[in-house]
Motif scaffolding. Structure first.
Motif, PDB file in Angstrom:
ATOM      1  N   ASP A 136      -5.777   5.940  -5.500  1.00 37.97           N
ATOM      2  CA  ASP A 136      -6.213   4.790  -4.712  1.00 37.97           C
ATOM      3  C   ASP A 136      -6.012   3.542  -5.559  1.00 37.97           C
ATOM      4  OD1 ASP A 136      -7.360   2.947  -3.048  1.00 37.97           O
ATOM      5  OD2 ASP A 136      -9.175   4.103  -2.652  1.00 37.97           O
ATOM      6  N   ASP A 189     -14.552   4.964  -5.521  1.00 38.26           N
ATOM      7  CA  ASP A 189     -13.508   5.784  -6.126  1.00 38.26           C
ATOM      8  C   ASP A 189     -13.760   7.244  -5.747  1.00 38.26           C
ATOM      9  OD1 ASP A 189     -11.587   6.990  -7.650  1.00 38.26           O
ATOM     10  OD2 ASP A 189     -11.963   5.808  -9.449  1.00 38.26           O
ATOM     11  N   ARG A 246      -3.336   2.769   3.586  1.00 42.37           N
ATOM     12  CA  ARG A 246      -3.976   3.079   2.296  1.00 42.37           C
ATOM     13  C   ARG A 246      -4.487   4.512   2.268  1.00 42.37           C
ATOM     14  NH1 ARG A 246      -9.612   0.206   0.354  1.00 42.37           N
ATOM     15  NH2 ARG A 246     -10.042   1.566  -1.420  1.00 42.37           N
ATOM     16  N   ARG A 247      -5.090   4.953   3.343  1.00 40.66           N
ATOM     17  CA  ARG A 247      -5.605   6.320   3.383  1.00 40.66           C
ATOM     18  C   ARG A 247      -4.473   7.351   3.359  1.00 40.66           C
ATOM     19  NH1 ARG A 247     -10.347   5.693   1.303  1.00 40.66           N
ATOM     20  NH2 ARG A 247     -11.731   4.366   2.515  1.00 40.66           N
ATOM     21  N   THR A 264       0.828  -1.206   0.000  1.00 39.56           N
ATOM     22  CA  THR A 264       0.000   0.000   0.000  1.00 39.56           C
ATOM     23  C   THR A 264       0.860   1.253   0.000  1.00 39.56           C
ATOM     24  OG1 THR A 264      -1.729  -1.188   1.207  1.00 39.56           O
ATOM     25  CG2 THR A 264      -1.850   1.207   1.198  1.00 39.56           C
ATOM     26  N   VAL A 312      -3.450   7.605  -0.283  1.00 43.62           N
ATOM     27  CA  VAL A 312      -4.460   8.316  -1.061  1.00 43.62           C
ATOM     28  C   VAL A 312      -4.395   9.812  -0.771  1.00 43.62           C
ATOM     29  CG1 VAL A 312      -6.940   8.619  -1.402  1.00 43.62           C
ATOM     30  CG2 VAL A 312      -5.992   6.324  -1.236  1.00 43.62           C
TER      31      VAL A 312
END
Length: 351
Positions: A138, A186, A128-129, A71, A132
């Motif tokens: 993402d 998304d 992951r955040r 990630t 992003v």
């Protein structure tokens, strides 16, 4: 595809995220310690307990580190990693429940390994955040969208060209199911759709305000209605007489001839000269279009507006294009069609 510029985490954000990650690691470790203690109480051998912990919490920790690493590199995680994050703790839970001597112990032994599963998922989601937020990309959502679009393309082709009617119908239904999943999750696509709606709402509000604050058109005078003057009293023979006037003992009667009112001739306003192409161009703020020279998009709209309203009723698209070509103006078919669409949109907004 143009990506947004990367953003760096502020010191406060880094501290908060670090403080949130520490309990995840701590509780995952406590779950491993709890599993070790539970197995030791049953088998009384530390090696066996360590093996169970390594097969459950240890393997889950390895998969969690792989998930976080991929990630942070901006890559999607394989399906085996995501499945293993839940399968391995579930196996450890079943093992603990199987070796427990009582129902109470079985419940406790089954719940303990799930701490590592939740910690691993939480760490993966947090990583992951962060990616992003910093990169605006993402990878996991893109992976899902790519998979959905690949399936959708296959089923659309199958629904259109497969020789079996049942297969075509099945793919048609499957296509509509997949259409619901396009773009799900998304955030970047959602933000772009919101921007598009903002532009449309702005254009609609601009057209509404332009219609509200436009100057009213002046109605020309088409005629004048004259009201005839009041008539005098009519006598017995039809002639108009005034009331008798008495002067002393003498009565004087005035007699006059009735004159019919003259017919009123309607007032016709002078004919208004037609608006020229140069005047329309001046109002639009563009140079006057010249026959035989390439025209800009704004000049194309001016020429089409002039041609459309050169006759009553206004010309249609085909008639205007024919007049455009006969007049010797230069413009490609696609550009002329776009200019006509802009002209029609402006007319609808004015209406």
């Amino acid at each position: 595809m143009k990506h947004p510029p990367e953003r760096s985490l502020s010191r406060g954000q880094a501290l908060v995220l670090g403080a949130a990650a520490l309990p995840m690691v701590a509780f995952g470790g406590l779950g491993a310690v709890g599993t070790y203690s539970n197995i030791t109480s049953v088998f009384h051998r530390s090696a066996t307990a360590l093996g169970v912990v390594a097969a459950g919490e240890g393997a889950t920790l390895v998969l969690a580190l792989v998930l976080v690493g991929l990630t942070m590199l901006g890559q999607s995680s394989p399906a085996a990693v995501r499945v293993g994050l839940w399968t391995l703790p579930a196996v450890a839970s079943l093992t603990g429940a199987a070796v427990a001597k009582t129902v109470t112990e079985a419940v406790v032994f089954a719940v303990t390994p799930m701490a590592m599963c939740v910690s691993a998922e939480g760490m993966g989601l947090l990583a992951r955040r962060i990616v992003v937020y910093r990169t605006g990309t993402d990878a996991e959502a893109q992976r899902r969208s790519a998979a959905v679009m690949q399936k959708l393309a296959y089923h659309r082709a199958r629904a259109a060209n497969h020789p079996d009617e049942k297969a075509r119908n099945k793919s048609e239904l499957e296509s509509w199911k997949l259409a619901e999943k396009v773009g799900a999750g998304d955030a970047r696509l959602g933000a772009r759709l919101v921007d598009v709606q903002h532009e449309r709402m702005t254009a609609g509000a601009d057209a509404a305000l332009a219609g509200m604050f436009a100057l009213p058109a002046t109605t020309p005078v088409t005629g004048v209605t004259a009201t005839p003057a009041p008539r005098a009293f009519e006598g017995a023979d039809g002639e108009g007489v005034t009331p008798p006037v008495t002067e002393g003992d003498t009565q004087v009667t005035a007699v006059f001839e009735t004159v019919p009112p003259e017919p009123v001739t309607p007032v016709t306003p002078p004919a208004k000269p037609p608006v020229t192409l140069e005047e329309i161009a001046a109002v639009a703020g563009v140079p006057a279009p010249v026959v035989g020279e390439p025209l800009t998009d704004a000049q194309l709209v001016v020429v089409l507006r002039h041609l459309r309203y050169s006759d009553d009723p206004p010309l249609s698209y085909r008639q205007a294009v024919a007049a455009f070509r006969e007049g010797g103006f230069v413009g490609g078919e696609q550009r002329v069609r776009r200019a006509w669409g802009s002209l029609m949109s402006h007319e609808e907004s004015e209406a």
